[in-house]
Design a protein around this motif. Structure first.
Motif, PDB file in Angstrom:
ATOM      1  N   ALA A 171      53.454  40.196  37.999  1.00 29.55           N
ATOM      2  CA  ALA A 171      53.276  41.548  38.530  1.00 29.55           C
ATOM      3  C   ALA A 171      51.995  41.649  39.359  1.00 29.55           C
ATOM      4  O   ALA A 171      51.230  42.603  39.234  1.00 29.55           O
ATOM      5  CB  ALA A 171      53.280  42.570  37.392  1.00 29.55           C
ATOM      6  N   GLU A 172      51.762  40.627  40.192  1.00 27.50           N
ATOM      7  CA  GLU A 172      50.616  40.541  41.117  1.00 27.50           C
ATOM      8  C   GLU A 172      49.276  40.310  40.429  1.00 27.50           C
ATOM      9  O   GLU A 172      48.243  40.226  41.104  1.00 27.50           O
ATOM     10  CB  GLU A 172      50.525  41.775  42.043  1.00 27.50           C
ATOM     11  CG  GLU A 172      51.714  41.922  42.994  1.00 27.50           C
ATOM     12  CD  GLU A 172      51.920  40.709  43.910  1.00 27.50           C
ATOM     13  OE1 GLU A 172      50.939  40.054  44.296  1.00 27.50           O
ATOM     14  OE2 GLU A 172      53.088  40.406  44.217  1.00 27.50           O
ATOM     15  N   ARG A 173      49.263  40.137  39.118  1.00 31.85           N
ATOM     16  CA  ARG A 173      48.004  39.879  38.430  1.00 31.85           C
ATOM     17  C   ARG A 173      47.863  38.381  38.130  1.00 31.85           C
ATOM     18  O   ARG A 173      48.824  37.629  38.201  1.00 31.85           O
ATOM     19  CB  ARG A 173      47.935  40.669  37.125  1.00 31.85           C
ATOM     20  CG  ARG A 173      48.111  42.167  37.328  1.00 31.85           C
ATOM     21  CD  ARG A 173      47.983  42.930  36.032  1.00 31.85           C
ATOM     22  NE  ARG A 173      46.587  42.979  35.590  1.00 31.85           N
ATOM     23  CZ  ARG A 173      46.212  43.007  34.305  1.00 31.85           C
ATOM     24  NH1 ARG A 173      47.109  42.966  33.356  1.00 31.85           N
ATOM     25  NH2 ARG A 173      44.931  43.076  33.999  1.00 31.85           N
ATOM     26  N   TYR A 174      46.666  37.983  37.796  1.00 32.92           N
ATOM     27  CA  TYR A 174      46.315  36.635  37.307  1.00 32.92           C
ATOM     28  C   TYR A 174      46.241  35.550  38.390  1.00 32.92           C
ATOM     29  O   TYR A 174      45.955  34.401  38.083  1.00 32.92           O
ATOM     30  CB  TYR A 174      47.282  36.156  36.198  1.00 32.92           C
ATOM     31  CG  TYR A 174      47.478  37.151  35.085  1.00 32.92           C
ATOM     32  CD1 TYR A 174      46.481  37.385  34.142  1.00 32.92           C
ATOM     33  CD2 TYR A 174      48.659  37.882  35.000  1.00 32.92           C
ATOM     34  CE1 TYR A 174      46.654  38.318  33.129  1.00 32.92           C
ATOM     35  CE2 TYR A 174      48.852  38.808  33.985  1.00 32.92           C
ATOM     36  CZ  TYR A 174      47.855  39.023  33.050  1.00 32.92           C
ATOM     37  OH  TYR A 174      48.042  39.946  32.054  1.00 32.92           O
ATOM     38  N   ARG A 175      46.491  35.883  39.662  1.00 34.09           N
ATOM     39  CA  ARG A 175      46.415  34.850  40.707  1.00 34.09           C
ATOM     40  C   ARG A 175      45.018  34.239  40.787  1.00 34.09           C
ATOM     41  O   ARG A 175      44.851  33.091  41.182  1.00 34.09           O
ATOM     42  CB  ARG A 175      46.730  35.465  42.086  1.00 34.09           C
ATOM     43  CG  ARG A 175      48.167  35.923  42.263  1.00 34.09           C
ATOM     44  CD  ARG A 175      48.404  36.237  43.741  1.00 34.09           C
ATOM     45  NE  ARG A 175      49.562  37.089  43.963  1.00 34.09           N
ATOM     46  CZ  ARG A 175      50.823  36.651  44.037  1.00 34.09           C
ATOM     47  NH1 ARG A 175      51.084  35.368  43.922  1.00 34.09           N
ATOM     48  NH2 ARG A 175      51.806  37.492  44.246  1.00 34.09           N
ATOM     49  N   ASP A 176      44.025  35.029  40.444  1.00 29.65           N
ATOM     50  CA  ASP A 176      42.629  34.611  40.580  1.00 29.65           C
ATOM     51  C   ASP A 176      42.106  33.780  39.410  1.00 29.65           C
ATOM     52  O   ASP A 176      40.954  33.379  39.416  1.00 29.65           O
ATOM     53  CB  ASP A 176      41.733  35.840  40.818  1.00 29.65           C
ATOM     54  CG  ASP A 176      42.058  37.004  39.888  1.00 29.65           C
ATOM     55  OD1 ASP A 176      43.108  36.970  39.216  1.00 29.65           O
ATOM     56  OD2 ASP A 176      41.262  37.958  39.849  1.00 29.65           O
ATOM     57  N   LEU A 177      42.934  33.514  38.406  1.00 25.90           N
ATOM     58  CA  LEU A 177      42.514  32.605  37.337  1.00 25.90           C
ATOM     59  C   LEU A 177      42.322  31.204  37.917  1.00 25.90           C
ATOM     60  O   LEU A 177      43.154  30.743  38.686  1.00 25.90           O
ATOM     61  CB  LEU A 177      43.597  32.510  36.256  1.00 25.90           C
ATOM     62  CG  LEU A 177      43.627  33.544  35.135  1.00 25.90           C
ATOM     63  CD1 LEU A 177      44.874  33.306  34.286  1.00 25.90           C
ATOM     64  CD2 LEU A 177      42.377  33.479  34.279  1.00 25.90           C
ATOM     65  N   PRO A 178      41.264  30.487  37.514  1.00 27.09           N
ATOM     66  CA  PRO A 178      41.040  29.142  38.079  1.00 27.09           C
ATOM     67  C   PRO A 178      41.880  28.045  37.422  1.00 27.09           C
ATOM     68  O   PRO A 178      41.861  26.910  37.868  1.00 27.09           O
ATOM     69  CB  PRO A 178      39.543  28.913  37.846  1.00 27.09           C
ATOM     70  CG  PRO A 178      39.200  29.767  36.682  1.00 27.09           C
ATOM     71  CD  PRO A 178      40.133  30.950  36.711  1.00 27.09           C
ATOM     72  N   TYR A 179      42.597  28.381  36.352  1.00 25.08           N
ATOM     73  CA  TYR A 179      43.432  27.394  35.669  1.00 25.08           C
ATOM     74  C   TYR A 179      44.859  27.933  35.560  1.00 25.08           C
ATOM     75  O   TYR A 179      45.135  29.083  35.924  1.00 25.08           O
ATOM     76  CB  TYR A 179      42.882  27.079  34.271  1.00 25.08           C
ATOM     77  CG  TYR A 179      42.583  28.304  33.438  1.00 25.08           C
ATOM     78  CD1 TYR A 179      43.586  29.000  32.791  1.00 25.08           C
ATOM     79  CD2 TYR A 179      41.266  28.792  33.326  1.00 25.08           C
ATOM     80  CE1 TYR A 179      43.319  30.134  32.033  1.00 25.08           C
ATOM     81  CE2 TYR A 179      40.978  29.932  32.576  1.00 25.08           C
ATOM     82  CZ  TYR A 179      42.014  30.595  31.942  1.00 25.08           C
ATOM     83  OH  TYR A 179      41.760  31.725  31.212  1.00 25.08           O
ATOM     84  N   ILE A 180      45.794  27.115  35.056  1.00 26.21           N
ATOM     85  CA  ILE A 180      47.187  27.538  34.904  1.00 26.21           C
ATOM     86  C   ILE A 180      47.483  27.707  33.416  1.00 26.21           C
ATOM     87  O   ILE A 180      47.189  26.815  32.610  1.00 26.21           O
ATOM     88  CB  ILE A 180      48.131  26.533  35.589  1.00 26.21           C
ATOM     89  CG1 ILE A 180      47.949  26.690  37.113  1.00 26.21           C
ATOM     90  CG2 ILE A 180      49.586  26.774  35.199  1.00 26.21           C
ATOM     91  CD1 ILE A 180      48.569  25.611  37.927  1.00 26.21           C
ATOM     92  N   ALA A 181      48.043  28.864  33.085  1.00 30.57           N
ATOM     93  CA  ALA A 181      48.204  29.221  31.681  1.00 30.57           C
ATOM     94  C   ALA A 181      49.494  29.991  31.449  1.00 30.57           C
ATOM     95  O   ALA A 181      50.138  30.456  32.393  1.00 30.57           O
ATOM     96  CB  ALA A 181      47.014  30.079  31.240  1.00 30.57           C
ATOM     97  N   THR A 182      49.845  30.135  30.168  1.00 30.08           N
ATOM     98  CA  THR A 182      50.944  31.029  29.799  1.00 30.08           C
ATOM     99  C   THR A 182      50.336  32.318  29.240  1.00 30.08           C
ATOM    100  O   THR A 182      49.182  32.332  28.811  1.00 30.08           O
ATOM    101  CB  THR A 182      51.855  30.396  28.727  1.00 30.08           C
ATOM    102  OG1 THR A 182      51.056  30.117  27.571  1.00 30.08           O
ATOM    103  CG2 THR A 182      52.498  29.125  29.226  1.00 30.08           C
ATOM    104  N   LEU A 183      51.138  33.373  29.268  1.00 29.96           N
ATOM    105  CA  LEU A 183      50.680  34.674  28.780  1.00 29.96           C
ATOM    106  C   LEU A 183      51.250  34.943  27.395  1.00 29.96           C
ATOM    107  O   LEU A 183      52.338  34.466  27.058  1.00 29.96           O
ATOM    108  CB  LEU A 183      51.136  35.771  29.740  1.00 29.96           C
ATOM    109  CG  LEU A 183      50.510  35.740  31.123  1.00 29.96           C
ATOM    110  CD1 LEU A 183      51.211  36.747  32.030  1.00 29.96           C
ATOM    111  CD2 LEU A 183      49.011  36.019  31.059  1.00 29.96           C
TER     112      LEU A 183
END
Ligand code: 5GP
Ligand code: MG
Ligand code: MG
Length: 189
Positions: A171-183
């Motif tokens: 939903a357009e959030r979390y793109r700016d996290l520097p790593y890849i993760a699950t929610l």
């Protein structure tokens, strides 16, 4: 979870279930991909075509790691479907600014899931008569093998989980996290 360890970026820490790929793992993989691609494209001028918006962080780090003269173009497409799956029916939201005929085009993708978006895109770009057309995707999910899309370079094969970060959104959030993760599941409710 120790949010300090995750770096609680932008206050997202409490939403994160687990980190799939760390900043360090991503950085090392990009160096590896760049080294291979620099050899394969030696003496050629590469036109990177980034697929908005998910590939932006990957493209930015990859272009710097490549150390070849590259040019950049962007395309934005939207596949009709739900927030977490695609249908293969694609609409161009933003087209390339320039002609790609006789250019060595390398499509930079964030993730290949069903492969339907990419399959459509390759047909579309292939029709514009580039000198060559290859794909470099940071992530690939297991379903991607079902569709016959030629992806020359892949960073990581990941399990069939919905991931965010490093360009990828929910939903357009979390793109700016520097790593890849699950929610955490409650984030989707
Ligand atoms: P495909 O057509 O290959 O099924 O879909 C590819 C697109 O779906 C990606 O560019 C991305 O926008 C979205 N997508 C597929 N899997 C994921 C995922 O795990 N996380 C996120 N954030 N987007 C995904
Ligand atoms: Mg994409
Ligand atoms: Mg998305």
């Amino acid at each position: 979870t120790d949010h300090g360890e995750l770096g609680n970026h932008h206050g997202y820490g409490p939403d994160i279930d687990h980190v799939l790929l760390s900043e360090e793992q991503i950085r090392e993989k990009i160096e590896e991909l760049a080294a291979q691609i620099a050899v394969d494209y030696a003496g050629k001028e590469v036109l990177l075509v980034g697929v908005l918006k998910g590939a932006v962080l990957f493209m930015s780090d990859f272009a710097r790691a490549l150390r070849l003269p590259t040019q950049m173009e962007f395309m934005a497409v939207s596949s009709y479907g739900s927030a977490t799956s695609s249908s293969g029916v694609v609409r161009i939201l933003k087209d390339l600014d320039r002609d790609i005929s006789d250019r060595h085009v390398l499509v930079i993708e964030d993730i290949i899931d069903s492969g339907l978006t990419l399959s459509w895109l390759l047909k579309n770009l292939g029709g514009r008569r580039p000198a060559s057309l290859e794909v470099c995707a940071l992530l690939r999910k297991p379903d991607a093998v079902k569709v016959d899309v030629p992806v020359r370079y892949v960073g990581f094969d990941i399990p069939n989980e919905f991931v965010v970060g490093y360009g990828l959104d929910y939903a357009e959030r979390y793109r700016d996290l520097p790593y890849i993760a699950t929610l955490k599941p409650e984030v989707y409710q």
